[in-house]
Design an enzyme around this catalytic site. Sequence first.
Site, PDB file in Angstrom:
ATOM      1  N   HIS A  20     -38.458  -9.296  36.892  1.00  0.00           N
ATOM      2  CA  HIS A  20     -39.650  -9.673  36.142  1.00  0.00           C
ATOM      3  C   HIS A  20     -39.714  -8.890  34.828  1.00  0.00           C
ATOM      4  O   HIS A  20     -40.002  -9.456  33.759  1.00  0.00           O
ATOM      5  CB  HIS A  20     -40.896  -9.398  37.007  1.00  0.00           C
ATOM      6  N   ASP A  44     -37.144 -10.149  32.407  1.00  0.00           N
ATOM      7  CA  ASP A  44     -37.586 -11.444  31.902  1.00  0.00           C
ATOM      8  C   ASP A  44     -38.601 -11.249  30.772  1.00  0.00           C
ATOM      9  O   ASP A  44     -38.524 -11.919  29.738  1.00  0.00           O
ATOM     10  CB  ASP A  44     -38.190 -12.258  33.044  1.00  0.00           C
TER      11      ASP A  44
END
Length: 106
Positions: free
Chosen positions: A78, A81
């Site tokens: 995450h 990203d």
Amino acid sequence: MEDHVMMNSIMGLIVHSGNTKSECMEAIQLAKRGNIEQAKEKISLANEALTEAHHAQTALLTEEAKGGEIEVTMLLIHAQDHLMNAITFRDLAQEMIELYERLEGE
């Protein structure tokens, strides 16, 4: 790498990447209203935040390069990203500011 050190690096990636995107969005809105110089100042702040995000990422990469074990978790994915999106968003914001600047000159 100790869990708390890794978590600090991951959270640094997320926070600073988010700050990058926020500064870029503000920059686009400023450019849209014709405030090109203020927009460029926001991009400068975005670049500073992005540098901080890269420092957090570098801490993780350095640890792995030294042979330390970095557990790949959903939170780490995450965070990465967020970083990649922040970089793309910054690049697009810079392009949009240039376009608005050209439109102002016409």
